[in-house]
Design a protein around this motif. Structure first.
Motif, PDB file in Angstrom:
ATOM      1  N   LEU A  37     -21.905 -14.424   1.678  1.00  0.00           N
ATOM      2  CA  LEU A  37     -22.994 -13.568   1.194  1.00  0.00           C
ATOM      3  C   LEU A  37     -24.109 -14.407   0.582  1.00  0.00           C
ATOM      4  CD1 LEU A  37     -20.913 -10.707  -0.481  1.00  0.00           C
ATOM      5  CD2 LEU A  37     -22.212 -10.566   1.643  1.00  0.00           C
ATOM      6  N   ILE A  38     -23.739 -15.377  -0.229  1.00  0.00           N
ATOM      7  CA  ILE A  38     -24.736 -16.221  -0.884  1.00  0.00           C
ATOM      8  C   ILE A  38     -25.560 -16.994   0.138  1.00  0.00           C
ATOM      9  CG2 ILE A  38     -25.016 -18.264  -2.354  1.00  0.00           C
ATOM     10  CD1 ILE A  38     -22.553 -17.238  -3.937  1.00  0.00           C
ATOM     11  N   MET A  39     -24.888 -17.598   1.109  1.00  0.00           N
ATOM     12  CA  MET A  39     -25.613 -18.391   2.108  1.00  0.00           C
ATOM     13  C   MET A  39     -26.455 -17.513   3.026  1.00  0.00           C
ATOM     14  SD  MET A  39     -24.832 -21.233   0.935  1.00  0.00           S
ATOM     15  CE  MET A  39     -25.917 -22.122   2.061  1.00  0.00           C
ATOM     16  N   THR A  40     -26.010 -16.279   3.251  1.00  0.00           N
ATOM     17  CA  THR A  40     -26.824 -15.340   4.032  1.00  0.00           C
ATOM     18  C   THR A  40     -28.122 -15.033   3.306  1.00  0.00           C
ATOM     19  OG1 THR A  40     -24.875 -14.321   5.052  1.00  0.00           O
ATOM     20  CG2 THR A  40     -26.913 -13.043   5.070  1.00  0.00           C
ATOM     21  N   PHE A 157     -26.924 -18.345 -14.426  1.00  0.00           N
ATOM     22  CA  PHE A 157     -26.305 -18.739 -13.157  1.00  0.00           C
ATOM     23  C   PHE A 157     -25.439 -17.610 -12.612  1.00  0.00           C
ATOM     24  CE2 PHE A 157     -23.238 -21.565 -10.712  1.00  0.00           C
ATOM     25  CZ  PHE A 157     -24.133 -21.786  -9.676  1.00  0.00           C
ATOM     26  N   HIS A 158     -24.762 -16.896 -13.497  1.00  0.00           N
ATOM     27  CA  HIS A 158     -23.980 -15.729 -13.083  1.00  0.00           C
ATOM     28  C   HIS A 158     -24.898 -14.668 -12.478  1.00  0.00           C
ATOM     29  CE1 HIS A 158     -22.116 -11.751 -13.778  1.00  0.00           C
ATOM     30  NE2 HIS A 158     -20.993 -12.365 -13.467  1.00  0.00           N
ATOM     31  N   SER A 159     -26.039 -14.423 -13.138  1.00  0.00           N
ATOM     32  CA  SER A 159     -26.998 -13.433 -12.619  1.00  0.00           C
ATOM     33  C   SER A 159     -27.529 -13.851 -11.255  1.00  0.00           C
ATOM     34  CB  SER A 159     -28.155 -13.258 -13.607  1.00  0.00           C
ATOM     35  OG  SER A 159     -27.694 -12.799 -14.855  1.00  0.00           O
ATOM     36  N   LEU A 160     -27.822 -15.151 -11.101  1.00  0.00           N
ATOM     37  CA  LEU A 160     -28.341 -15.653  -9.831  1.00  0.00           C
ATOM     38  C   LEU A 160     -27.327 -15.464  -8.709  1.00  0.00           C
ATOM     39  CD1 LEU A 160     -30.402 -17.182  -8.099  1.00  0.00           C
ATOM     40  CD2 LEU A 160     -29.363 -19.320  -8.913  1.00  0.00           C
ATOM     41  N   CYS A 165     -25.228 -12.449  -3.952  1.00  0.00           N
ATOM     42  CA  CYS A 165     -24.147 -11.710  -3.284  1.00  0.00           C
ATOM     43  C   CYS A 165     -24.577 -10.302  -2.897  1.00  0.00           C
ATOM     44  CB  CYS A 165     -22.919 -11.630  -4.196  1.00  0.00           C
ATOM     45  SG  CYS A 165     -21.998 -13.167  -4.352  1.00  0.00           S
ATOM     46  N   ILE A 166     -25.398  -9.668  -3.736  1.00  0.00           N
ATOM     47  CA  ILE A 166     -25.781  -8.279  -3.515  1.00  0.00           C
ATOM     48  C   ILE A 166     -26.971  -8.154  -2.566  1.00  0.00           C
ATOM     49  CG2 ILE A 166     -26.777  -6.262  -4.689  1.00  0.00           C
ATOM     50  CD1 ILE A 166     -25.078  -7.010  -7.111  1.00  0.00           C
ATOM     51  N   ALA A 167     -27.939  -9.040  -2.689  1.00  0.00           N
ATOM     52  CA  ALA A 167     -29.204  -8.912  -1.965  1.00  0.00           C
ATOM     53  C   ALA A 167     -29.067  -8.867  -0.441  1.00  0.00           C
ATOM     54  CB  ALA A 167     -30.158 -10.037  -2.380  1.00  0.00           C
ATOM     55  N   PRO A 168     -28.202  -9.688   0.199  1.00  0.00           N
ATOM     56  CA  PRO A 168     -28.145  -9.601   1.670  1.00  0.00           C
ATOM     57  C   PRO A 168     -27.647  -8.250   2.168  1.00  0.00           C
ATOM     58  CG  PRO A 168     -26.374 -10.991   0.828  1.00  0.00           C
ATOM     59  CD  PRO A 168     -27.311 -10.735  -0.315  1.00  0.00           C
ATOM     60  N   ILE A 169     -26.768  -7.612   1.398  1.00  0.00           N
ATOM     61  CA  ILE A 169     -26.300  -6.279   1.774  1.00  0.00           C
ATOM     62  C   ILE A 169     -27.441  -5.277   1.620  1.00  0.00           C
ATOM     63  CG2 ILE A 169     -24.654  -4.445   1.195  1.00  0.00           C
ATOM     64  CD1 ILE A 169     -22.761  -6.663   0.223  1.00  0.00           C
ATOM     65  N   SER A 274     -19.180  -8.922 -10.073  1.00  0.00           N
ATOM     66  CA  SER A 274     -19.642  -9.491 -11.338  1.00  0.00           C
ATOM     67  C   SER A 274     -18.453 -10.030 -12.153  1.00  0.00           C
ATOM     68  CB  SER A 274     -20.389  -8.428 -12.134  1.00  0.00           C
ATOM     69  OG  SER A 274     -20.817  -8.946 -13.370  1.00  0.00           O
ATOM     70  N   THR A 275     -17.387  -9.237 -12.231  1.00  0.00           N
ATOM     71  CA  THR A 275     -16.210  -9.653 -12.988  1.00  0.00           C
ATOM     72  C   THR A 275     -15.539 -10.863 -12.343  1.00  0.00           C
ATOM     73  OG1 THR A 275     -15.853  -7.357 -13.648  1.00  0.00           O
ATOM     74  CG2 THR A 275     -13.994  -8.874 -13.900  1.00  0.00           C
ATOM     75  N   ARG A 276     -15.455 -10.834 -11.018  1.00  0.00           N
ATOM     76  CA  ARG A 276     -14.777 -11.927 -10.320  1.00  0.00           C
ATOM     77  C   ARG A 276     -15.535 -13.247 -10.472  1.00  0.00           C
ATOM     78  NH1 ARG A 276     -10.506 -11.673  -6.525  1.00  0.00           N
ATOM     79  NH2 ARG A 276      -9.712 -13.795  -6.419  1.00  0.00           N
ATOM     80  N   LEU A 277     -16.851 -13.193 -10.426  1.00  0.00           N
ATOM     81  CA  LEU A 277     -17.641 -14.408 -10.643  1.00  0.00           C
ATOM     82  C   LEU A 277     -17.458 -14.928 -12.063  1.00  0.00           C
ATOM     83  CD1 LEU A 277     -20.994 -13.484  -8.850  1.00  0.00           C
ATOM     84  CD2 LEU A 277     -19.369 -15.226  -8.137  1.00  0.00           C
ATOM     85  N   ALA A 278     -17.376 -14.009 -13.011  1.00  0.00           N
ATOM     86  CA  ALA A 278     -17.268 -14.404 -14.419  1.00  0.00           C
ATOM     87  C   ALA A 278     -15.958 -15.118 -14.725  1.00  0.00           C
ATOM     88  CB  ALA A 278     -17.419 -13.178 -15.310  1.00  0.00           C
TER      89      ALA A 278
END
Length: 281
Positions: A37-40, A157-160, A165-169, A274-278
């Protein structure tokens, strides 16, 4: 279906199969999905600058006969939603060394060159050498992020990462219906082609709406369903304002329902990210 479509469909199917294989063999499927997701989204942002606003090249897949620019967008999705992010995932998950990465970059460059020869991909001011240089940076970022995702992230960095992750969807769900069903059009008067105008405006719209969802996810106070309704109402008000200023024209009755509800649904379904990244993917 024109012959050019088979080349793009072949790339898409091959990428999906390779992505499935890679996710199946990844030590952490969740981490691999996050990286995909991030790389997309990183590919989307680069493409927004050089392809949408920079008019660097044109794809000619022949998948959409009713609109040439949206047809070019389908080719862009093949590259930036499937081919390039999948290559990044393979490199990161299987820990490829730079000799293998260099070979892959050359292979992608050859594909680009073949597509130019077949006249299904047209370079304007872009050069294949630029692609190769960009991929060195892109794949380096993929390797670094895949390692970093093991550890918890917080703060900006968490927000970024949450945004990436959300933006490509959000972006894919925003533009695909427009390309396939012509349900809405934007008119910022930036380009001569209305489809180009719509694509450019949509690319900024989904980024703003994604930032809003990230901000709401980061809020500790408030009930989940209250936030869900708040997102839907915000999008509704924004839609009415855009229609009032004639920036947006709606062509299908279901359009406002879809565009008000899908961002709220994305928020509802993707909150666990969000929780999983944290705590580390």
């Amino acid at each position: 279906m024109p012959n050019s479509a088979y080349w793009f469909l072949g790339l898409s199917v091959s990428s999906i199969l390779l992505l499935t294989y890679t996710l199946f063999h990844a030590k952490s499927t969740v981490r691999a999905i996050f990286l995909f997701l991030i790389m997309t989204q990183i590919a989307y942002m680069i493409e927004t600058i050089i392809y949408i606003f920079g008019s660097s090249y044109t794809y000619l897949p022949g998948l959409l006969k009713n609109n040439a620019y949206y047809d070019s967008n389908m080719g862009a999705l093949t590259s930036n939603l499937l081919v390039i992010p999948t290559a990044a995932i393979i490199i990161a998950v299987f820990e490829w060394r730079w000799k293998a990465i260099a070979a892959l970059i050359v292979f992608i460059g050859v594909i680009e060159w073949v597509f130019v020869l077949l006249e299904i991909y047209k370079l304007n001011w872009w050069r294949i050498e630029y692609t190769a240089g960009g991929l060195v940076f892109y794949f380096s970022v993929a390797k670094l992020l895949y390692s970093r995702l093991l550890r918890p992230v917080n703060g900006m960095f968490h927000s970024l990462l949450l945004f990436l992750c959300i933006a490509p969807i959000m972006g894919t769900l925003h533009i695909l219906p427009i390309m396939l069903f012509m349900n809405r059009s934007y008119d910022p008067s930036w380009f001569n082609d209305p489809a180009h105008d719509t694509t450019a405006c949509a690319s900024l719209y989904y980024i703003v709406s994604s930032c809003m969802i990230v901000a709401i996810m980061k809020l500790q106070q408030g009930h989940v369903w209250l936030k869900y309704c708040g997102i839907a109402v915000f999008i509704l008000v924004l839609t009415l304002e855009l229609v009032q200023t004639e920036m947006l024209t709606i062509h299908k009755w279901w359009d406002p329902w879809f565009y008000c509800l899908f961002p709220a649904t994305v928020y509802l379904l993707l909150r666990p990210i969000s929780t999983r990244l944290a705590r580390g993917a």
